[in-house]
Scaffold this motif. Structure first.
Motif, mmCIF file in Angstrom:
data_model
loop_
_atom_site.group_PDB
_atom_site.id
_atom_site.type_symbol
_atom_site.label_atom_id
_atom_site.label_comp_id
_atom_site.label_asym_id
_atom_site.label_seq_id
_atom_site.Cartn_x
_atom_site.Cartn_y
_atom_site.Cartn_z
ATOM 1 N N THR A 10 0.773 -4.513 10.112
ATOM 2 C CA THR A 10 1.250 -3.137 10.801
ATOM 3 C C THR A 10 2.972 -3.089 10.474
ATOM 4 O O THR A 10 3.393 -4.211 11.040
ATOM 5 C CB THR A 10 0.738 -3.104 12.006
ATOM 6 O OG1 THR A 10 -0.546 -3.050 12.281
ATOM 7 C CG2 THR A 10 1.097 -1.698 12.607
ATOM 8 N N VAL A 64 -4.956 6.322 -3.423
ATOM 9 C CA VAL A 64 -4.784 6.313 -1.888
ATOM 10 C C VAL A 64 -6.155 5.585 -1.358
ATOM 11 O O VAL A 64 -5.846 4.280 -0.505
ATOM 12 C CB VAL A 64 -4.903 7.653 -1.048
ATOM 13 C CG1 VAL A 64 -4.832 7.476 0.335
ATOM 14 C CG2 VAL A 64 -3.471 8.526 -1.574
ATOM 15 N N ASP A 104 -1.374 -8.794 4.759
ATOM 16 C CA ASP A 104 -1.102 -7.282 5.288
ATOM 17 C C ASP A 104 -0.822 -7.305 6.799
ATOM 18 O O ASP A 104 -1.337 -8.071 7.481
ATOM 19 C CB ASP A 104 -2.441 -6.702 5.045
ATOM 20 C CG ASP A 104 -2.656 -6.456 3.676
ATOM 21 O OD1 ASP A 104 -3.840 -5.953 3.382
ATOM 22 O OD2 ASP A 104 -1.596 -6.562 2.777
ATOM 23 N N ALA A 137 0.740 -1.121 -0.138
ATOM 24 C CA ALA A 137 0.324 0.067 0.102
ATOM 25 C C ALA A 137 1.224 1.324 0.098
ATOM 26 O O ALA A 137 0.748 2.155 -0.802
ATOM 27 C CB ALA A 137 -0.681 0.012 0.944
ATOM 28 N N ILE A 138 1.722 1.265 0.975
ATOM 29 C CA ILE A 138 2.656 2.715 1.033
ATOM 30 C C ILE A 138 3.617 2.677 -0.195
ATOM 31 O O ILE A 138 3.859 3.725 -0.823
ATOM 32 C CB ILE A 138 3.398 2.404 2.296
ATOM 33 C CG1 ILE A 138 2.470 2.583 3.549
ATOM 34 C CG2 ILE A 138 4.508 3.589 2.353
ATOM 35 C CD1 ILE A 138 2.991 2.531 4.932
ATOM 36 N N ASN A 169 -5.495 1.513 0.342
ATOM 37 C CA ASN A 169 -6.047 1.552 1.577
ATOM 38 C C ASN A 169 -7.229 0.570 1.763
ATOM 39 O O ASN A 169 -7.639 -0.125 2.938
ATOM 40 C CB ASN A 169 -6.230 2.895 2.293
ATOM 41 C CG ASN A 169 -4.936 3.618 2.499
ATOM 42 O OD1 ASN A 169 -4.561 3.068 3.669
ATOM 43 N ND2 ASN A 169 -4.741 4.522 2.108
ATOM 44 N N HIS A 216 -7.096 -5.445 0.800
ATOM 45 C CA HIS A 216 -6.808 -6.190 1.873
ATOM 46 C C HIS A 216 -6.170 -7.806 1.169
ATOM 47 O O HIS A 216 -6.881 -8.387 0.477
ATOM 48 C CB HIS A 216 -7.886 -6.617 2.556
ATOM 49 C CG HIS A 216 -8.574 -5.179 3.164
ATOM 50 N ND1 HIS A 216 -7.721 -4.275 4.056
ATOM 51 C CD2 HIS A 216 -9.903 -4.912 2.856
ATOM 52 C CE1 HIS A 216 -8.678 -3.368 4.183
ATOM 53 N NE2 HIS A 216 -9.893 -3.610 3.516
#
Length: 316
Positions: free
Chosen positions: A171, A158, A169, A116-117, A162, A165
Protein backbone atom coordinates in the motif's frame (compact mmCIF):
# COMPACT_ATOMS: atom_id res chain seq x y z
CA UNK A 1 -14.79 0.69 -66.67
CA UNK A 2 -15.44 -2.43 -68.74
CA UNK A 3 -15.23 -4.98 -65.93
CA UNK A 4 -14.52 -5.53 -62.22
CA UNK A 5 -10.79 -5.98 -62.79
CA UNK A 6 -10.28 -2.92 -64.95
CA UNK A 7 -8.62 -0.14 -63.00
CA UNK A 8 -10.19 -0.59 -59.60
CA UNK A 9 -10.83 2.85 -58.12
CA UNK A 10 -12.06 3.46 -54.61
CA UNK A 11 -15.19 5.57 -54.28
CA UNK A 12 -15.18 8.35 -51.67
CA UNK A 13 -15.89 6.84 -48.28
CA UNK A 14 -15.47 3.26 -49.49
CA UNK A 15 -13.38 0.74 -47.62
CA UNK A 16 -9.88 0.06 -49.03
CA UNK A 17 -9.31 -3.22 -50.83
CA UNK A 18 -8.05 -6.09 -48.61
CA UNK A 19 -4.55 -6.03 -50.16
CA UNK A 20 -4.31 -2.27 -49.66
CA UNK A 21 -5.50 -2.64 -46.06
CA UNK A 22 -2.85 -5.30 -45.37
CA UNK A 23 -0.11 -3.10 -46.85
CA UNK A 24 -1.32 -0.17 -44.77
CA UNK A 25 -1.23 -2.30 -41.61
CA UNK A 26 2.30 -3.61 -42.33
CA UNK A 27 3.68 -0.14 -42.99
CA UNK A 28 2.04 1.71 -40.11
CA UNK A 29 0.48 -0.09 -37.13
CA UNK A 30 2.61 -3.25 -37.33
CA UNK A 31 6.01 -1.57 -36.78
CA UNK A 32 4.56 0.35 -33.84
CA UNK A 33 3.15 -2.85 -32.33
CA UNK A 34 6.50 -4.64 -32.69
CA UNK A 35 8.20 -1.67 -31.02
CA UNK A 36 5.70 -1.84 -28.14
CA UNK A 37 6.36 -5.57 -27.78
CA UNK A 38 10.05 -4.87 -27.23
CA UNK A 39 9.29 -2.02 -24.81
CA UNK A 40 7.33 -4.53 -22.77
CA UNK A 41 10.54 -6.43 -22.05
CA UNK A 42 12.22 -3.53 -20.22
CA UNK A 43 10.73 -4.34 -16.82
CA UNK A 44 11.82 -7.97 -16.98
CA UNK A 45 15.29 -6.93 -18.15
CA UNK A 46 15.57 -4.39 -15.35
CA UNK A 47 14.70 -7.18 -12.88
CA UNK A 48 18.16 -8.63 -13.59
CA UNK A 49 19.97 -5.33 -13.03
CA UNK A 50 21.98 -4.82 -9.82
CA UNK A 51 19.72 -3.97 -6.90
CA UNK A 52 21.67 -0.75 -6.32
CA UNK A 53 20.76 0.58 -9.76
CA UNK A 54 18.22 3.38 -9.44
CA UNK A 55 15.22 3.99 -11.73
CA UNK A 56 16.95 7.14 -12.96
CA UNK A 57 19.99 5.12 -14.00
CA UNK A 58 17.89 2.56 -15.86
CA UNK A 59 15.94 5.27 -17.65
CA UNK A 60 19.07 7.23 -18.51
CA UNK A 61 20.98 4.23 -19.86
CA UNK A 62 18.01 3.11 -21.95
CA UNK A 63 17.25 6.42 -23.65
CA UNK A 64 20.75 7.90 -23.33
CA UNK A 65 22.89 5.15 -24.80
CA UNK A 66 20.11 4.07 -27.13
CA UNK A 67 19.72 7.62 -28.41
CA UNK A 68 23.42 7.81 -29.24
CA UNK A 69 23.09 4.57 -31.22
CA UNK A 70 20.17 6.03 -33.18
CA UNK A 71 22.21 9.14 -33.89
CA UNK A 72 25.14 7.02 -35.08
CA UNK A 73 22.82 5.00 -37.34
CA UNK A 74 21.48 8.21 -38.85
CA UNK A 75 24.99 9.55 -39.45
CA UNK A 76 25.30 12.40 -41.93
CA UNK A 77 21.64 12.11 -42.90
CA UNK A 78 20.78 14.44 -39.98
CA UNK A 79 22.70 17.33 -41.57
CA UNK A 80 19.88 18.39 -43.93
CA UNK A 81 17.55 18.49 -40.93
CA UNK A 82 19.96 20.78 -39.09
CA UNK A 83 19.83 23.12 -42.10
CA UNK A 84 16.06 22.84 -42.56
CA UNK A 85 15.26 26.10 -40.86
CA UNK A 86 14.32 27.49 -37.48
CA UNK A 87 10.89 25.85 -37.25
CA UNK A 88 12.24 22.34 -37.90
CA UNK A 89 15.05 22.86 -35.39
CA UNK A 90 12.63 24.05 -32.71
CA UNK A 91 10.44 20.99 -33.34
CA UNK A 92 13.46 18.69 -33.03
CA UNK A 93 14.63 20.48 -29.87
CA UNK A 94 11.20 20.16 -28.27
CA UNK A 95 11.19 16.46 -29.15
CA UNK A 96 14.68 15.98 -27.70
CA UNK A 97 13.66 17.69 -24.46
CA UNK A 98 10.66 15.36 -24.18
CA UNK A 99 12.91 12.35 -24.84
CA UNK A 100 15.17 13.41 -21.95
CA UNK A 101 12.32 14.00 -19.50
CA UNK A 102 10.22 10.94 -20.32
CA UNK A 103 12.35 8.09 -18.88
CA UNK A 104 13.20 10.03 -15.73
CA UNK A 105 9.53 10.75 -15.05
CA UNK A 106 8.30 7.28 -16.06
CA UNK A 107 10.70 5.20 -13.98
CA UNK A 108 10.48 7.60 -11.04
CA UNK A 109 6.68 7.43 -11.14
CA UNK A 110 6.80 3.63 -10.82
CA UNK A 111 9.42 3.82 -8.05
CA UNK A 112 7.39 6.30 -6.00
CA UNK A 113 3.79 5.20 -6.51
CA UNK A 114 4.29 1.58 -7.56
CA UNK A 115 4.29 -0.19 -10.89
CA UNK A 116 0.48 -0.29 -11.18
CA UNK A 117 -0.17 3.42 -10.74
CA UNK A 118 2.96 4.45 -12.63
CA UNK A 119 2.05 2.28 -15.61
CA UNK A 120 -1.63 3.22 -15.75
CA UNK A 121 -1.02 6.96 -15.54
CA UNK A 122 2.06 7.12 -17.78
CA UNK A 123 1.03 4.76 -20.55
CA UNK A 124 -2.72 5.29 -20.25
CA UNK A 125 -2.55 9.09 -20.42
CA UNK A 126 -0.23 9.34 -23.43
CA UNK A 127 -2.92 8.84 -26.14
CA UNK A 128 -5.03 11.55 -24.51
CA UNK A 129 -2.11 13.97 -24.50
CA UNK A 130 -1.31 13.01 -28.11
CA UNK A 131 -4.80 13.81 -29.38
CA UNK A 132 -4.85 17.08 -27.39
CA UNK A 133 -1.54 18.12 -28.94
CA UNK A 134 -2.81 17.30 -32.42
CA UNK A 135 -6.03 19.19 -31.72
CA UNK A 136 -4.27 22.33 -30.45
CA UNK A 137 -1.39 22.45 -32.94
CA UNK A 138 -2.97 20.94 -36.05
CA UNK A 139 -6.69 21.40 -35.51
CA UNK A 140 -7.24 17.64 -35.90
CA UNK A 141 -10.68 16.30 -35.05
CA UNK A 142 -11.27 13.43 -32.66
CA UNK A 143 -11.92 10.18 -34.52
CA UNK A 144 -14.78 8.19 -32.98
CA UNK A 145 -13.19 4.81 -33.68
CA UNK A 146 -9.87 5.99 -32.18
CA UNK A 147 -11.71 7.19 -29.07
CA UNK A 148 -13.56 3.91 -28.65
CA UNK A 149 -10.48 1.76 -29.25
CA UNK A 150 -8.31 3.84 -26.93
CA UNK A 151 -10.96 3.79 -24.18
CA UNK A 152 -11.22 -0.01 -24.41
CA UNK A 153 -7.43 -0.39 -24.29
CA UNK A 154 -7.01 2.08 -21.43
CA UNK A 155 -9.66 0.30 -19.35
CA UNK A 156 -7.84 -2.93 -20.13
CA UNK A 157 -4.58 -1.47 -18.80
CA UNK A 158 -6.34 -0.48 -15.56
CA UNK A 159 -7.69 -4.03 -15.11
CA UNK A 160 -4.31 -5.48 -16.03
CA UNK A 161 -2.18 -3.63 -13.51
CA UNK A 162 -4.74 -3.97 -10.71
CA UNK A 163 -4.87 -7.73 -11.23
CA UNK A 164 -1.09 -8.02 -11.47
CA UNK A 165 0.38 -9.17 -8.17
CA UNK A 166 4.09 -9.09 -7.49
CA UNK A 167 6.06 -10.00 -4.38
CA UNK A 168 6.89 -6.37 -3.66
CA UNK A 169 3.35 -4.93 -3.91
CA UNK A 170 2.43 -2.76 -0.94
CA UNK A 171 0.00 0.00 0.00
CA UNK A 172 1.29 3.44 -0.96
CA UNK A 173 0.84 6.61 1.08
CA UNK A 174 -1.34 9.41 -0.26
CA UNK A 175 1.74 11.57 -0.86
CA UNK A 176 3.41 8.78 -2.82
CA UNK A 177 0.32 8.24 -4.93
CA UNK A 178 0.00 11.97 -5.64
CA UNK A 179 3.67 12.36 -6.47
CA UNK A 180 3.79 9.28 -8.64
CA UNK A 181 0.61 10.30 -10.46
CA UNK A 182 2.03 13.74 -11.20
CA UNK A 183 5.23 12.22 -12.59
CA UNK A 184 3.17 9.72 -14.59
CA UNK A 185 1.26 12.57 -16.21
CA UNK A 186 4.58 14.22 -17.08
CA UNK A 187 5.74 10.93 -18.62
CA UNK A 188 2.53 10.56 -20.64
CA UNK A 189 2.73 14.14 -21.91
CA UNK A 190 6.39 13.89 -22.90
CA UNK A 191 5.90 10.53 -24.65
CA UNK A 192 3.10 12.11 -26.68
CA UNK A 193 5.30 15.17 -27.21
CA UNK A 194 8.27 13.44 -28.78
CA UNK A 195 5.97 11.21 -30.83
CA UNK A 196 4.23 14.29 -32.21
CA UNK A 197 7.52 16.12 -32.90
CA UNK A 198 8.94 13.16 -34.82
CA UNK A 199 5.73 12.65 -36.76
CA UNK A 200 5.52 16.32 -37.67
CA UNK A 201 9.03 16.39 -39.11
CA UNK A 202 8.24 13.28 -41.16
CA UNK A 203 5.02 14.81 -42.47
CA UNK A 204 7.09 17.76 -43.63
CA UNK A 205 9.16 15.44 -45.81
CA UNK A 206 12.03 14.21 -43.61
CA UNK A 207 12.88 10.50 -43.53
CA UNK A 208 12.35 8.54 -40.32
CA UNK A 209 16.01 7.64 -39.72
CA UNK A 210 17.42 11.19 -39.52
CA UNK A 211 14.39 12.39 -37.57
CA UNK A 212 14.71 9.69 -34.92
CA UNK A 213 18.49 10.09 -34.86
CA UNK A 214 18.32 13.83 -34.30
CA UNK A 215 15.53 13.83 -31.71
CA UNK A 216 16.79 10.87 -29.70
CA UNK A 217 20.43 11.82 -30.12
CA UNK A 218 19.61 15.26 -28.73
CA UNK A 219 17.75 13.68 -25.84
CA UNK A 220 20.71 11.40 -25.19
CA UNK A 221 23.05 14.37 -24.85
CA UNK A 222 20.72 15.84 -22.24
CA UNK A 223 20.59 12.51 -20.36
CA UNK A 224 24.31 11.84 -20.26
CA UNK A 225 24.92 13.94 -17.08
CA UNK A 226 22.19 11.93 -15.32
CA UNK A 227 23.81 8.69 -16.45
CA UNK A 228 27.22 9.83 -15.23
CA UNK A 229 25.81 10.69 -11.81
CA UNK A 230 23.64 7.59 -11.32
CA UNK A 231 24.96 4.86 -13.62
CA UNK A 232 27.81 3.54 -11.48
CA UNK A 233 26.03 0.38 -10.24
CA UNK A 234 25.05 -0.54 -13.80
CA UNK A 235 28.61 -0.39 -15.08
CA UNK A 236 30.37 -2.09 -12.17
CA UNK A 237 29.07 -5.61 -12.71
CA UNK A 238 28.64 -8.03 -15.58
CA UNK A 239 24.88 -8.25 -15.07
CA UNK A 240 24.61 -4.47 -15.14
CA UNK A 241 26.57 -4.24 -18.37
CA UNK A 242 24.48 -6.95 -20.03
CA UNK A 243 21.21 -5.34 -18.95
CA UNK A 244 22.43 -1.91 -20.06
CA UNK A 245 23.48 -3.22 -23.47
CA UNK A 246 20.16 -4.98 -23.99
CA UNK A 247 18.09 -1.96 -22.94
CA UNK A 248 20.05 0.40 -25.18
CA UNK A 249 20.08 -1.83 -28.26
CA UNK A 250 16.74 -3.69 -28.35
CA UNK A 251 13.88 -1.81 -26.59
CA UNK A 252 15.50 1.53 -27.43
CA UNK A 253 17.45 1.52 -30.70
CA UNK A 254 15.70 -1.26 -32.60
CA UNK A 255 12.27 -0.39 -31.23
CA UNK A 256 12.51 3.29 -32.07
CA UNK A 257 13.69 2.59 -35.59
CA UNK A 258 10.46 0.61 -35.98
CA UNK A 259 8.45 3.27 -34.15
CA UNK A 260 9.80 5.89 -36.55
CA UNK A 261 8.75 3.80 -39.53
CA UNK A 262 5.26 3.50 -38.09
CA UNK A 263 5.05 7.22 -37.26
CA UNK A 264 5.67 8.05 -40.90
CA UNK A 265 2.35 6.32 -41.69
CA UNK A 266 0.09 6.86 -38.67
CA UNK A 267 -0.63 9.80 -36.37
CA UNK A 268 1.00 10.24 -32.97
CA UNK A 269 -2.37 9.64 -31.29
CA UNK A 270 -2.78 6.30 -33.07
CA UNK A 271 0.83 5.29 -32.36
CA UNK A 272 0.58 6.06 -28.64
CA UNK A 273 -2.71 4.15 -28.44
CA UNK A 274 -1.20 1.12 -30.16
CA UNK A 275 1.65 1.17 -27.66
CA UNK A 276 -0.84 0.35 -24.89
CA UNK A 277 0.11 -3.25 -25.70
CA UNK A 278 3.39 -2.60 -23.84
CA UNK A 279 2.05 -3.26 -20.29
CA UNK A 280 0.39 -6.45 -21.53
CA UNK A 281 3.76 -7.82 -22.65
CA UNK A 282 5.38 -6.63 -19.44
CA UNK A 283 2.78 -8.37 -17.28
CA UNK A 284 2.90 -11.65 -19.20
CA UNK A 285 6.71 -11.72 -19.06
CA UNK A 286 6.62 -10.99 -15.33
CA UNK A 287 4.56 -14.16 -14.93
CA UNK A 288 6.64 -16.34 -17.25
CA UNK A 289 10.09 -15.11 -16.23
CA UNK A 290 9.91 -13.36 -12.87
CA UNK A 291 7.29 -15.60 -11.27
CA UNK A 292 4.63 -13.00 -10.52
CA UNK A 293 0.88 -13.65 -10.75
CA UNK A 294 -1.95 -12.38 -12.95
CA UNK A 295 -5.46 -12.59 -11.54
CA UNK A 296 -8.67 -13.03 -13.49
CA UNK A 297 -9.14 -9.26 -13.81
CA UNK A 298 -5.66 -8.92 -15.30
CA UNK A 299 -6.36 -11.53 -17.97
CA UNK A 300 -9.59 -9.68 -18.76
CA UNK A 301 -7.49 -6.56 -19.14
CA UNK A 302 -5.21 -8.38 -21.58
CA UNK A 303 -8.26 -9.26 -23.68
CA UNK A 304 -9.53 -5.66 -23.63
CA UNK A 305 -6.18 -4.23 -24.69
CA UNK A 306 -6.01 -6.78 -27.47
CA UNK A 307 -9.50 -5.83 -28.66
CA UNK A 308 -8.66 -2.12 -28.62
CA UNK A 309 -5.40 -2.60 -30.49
CA UNK A 310 -7.15 -4.80 -33.08
CA UNK A 311 -9.76 -2.09 -33.63
CA UNK A 312 -7.05 0.54 -34.04
CA UNK A 313 -5.10 -1.65 -36.46
CA UNK A 314 -8.21 -2.19 -38.60
CA UNK A 315 -8.94 1.54 -38.77
CA UNK A 316 -5.39 2.76 -39.46
Amino acid sequence: MSGPSAGLTELPGSLPAPASRRRSFRRGPLPVLIAALTWGTTGTAAHFAPTAASPLAIGAVTMGCGGLILLALAGRSVLPLLRAGRRALLTALAGALCVAIYPLAFYSSMAIAGVAIGTVVSIGSSPVFAVLIERVLDGSRLNARWAAATAVSAIGVVFLVNGHHGAGDQTQSLAAVAGGTALGLVAGATYAGYSYAAGRLMRQGAASRPVMGLIFGGGAVLLLPVLVLTGGPLFQSTSGLVVSAYLAVVPMSLAYVLFGIGLSRVSASTATSLSLVEPVVAAVLSVLVVGEHLGLAAWGGVALVGAGVLLLGMSA
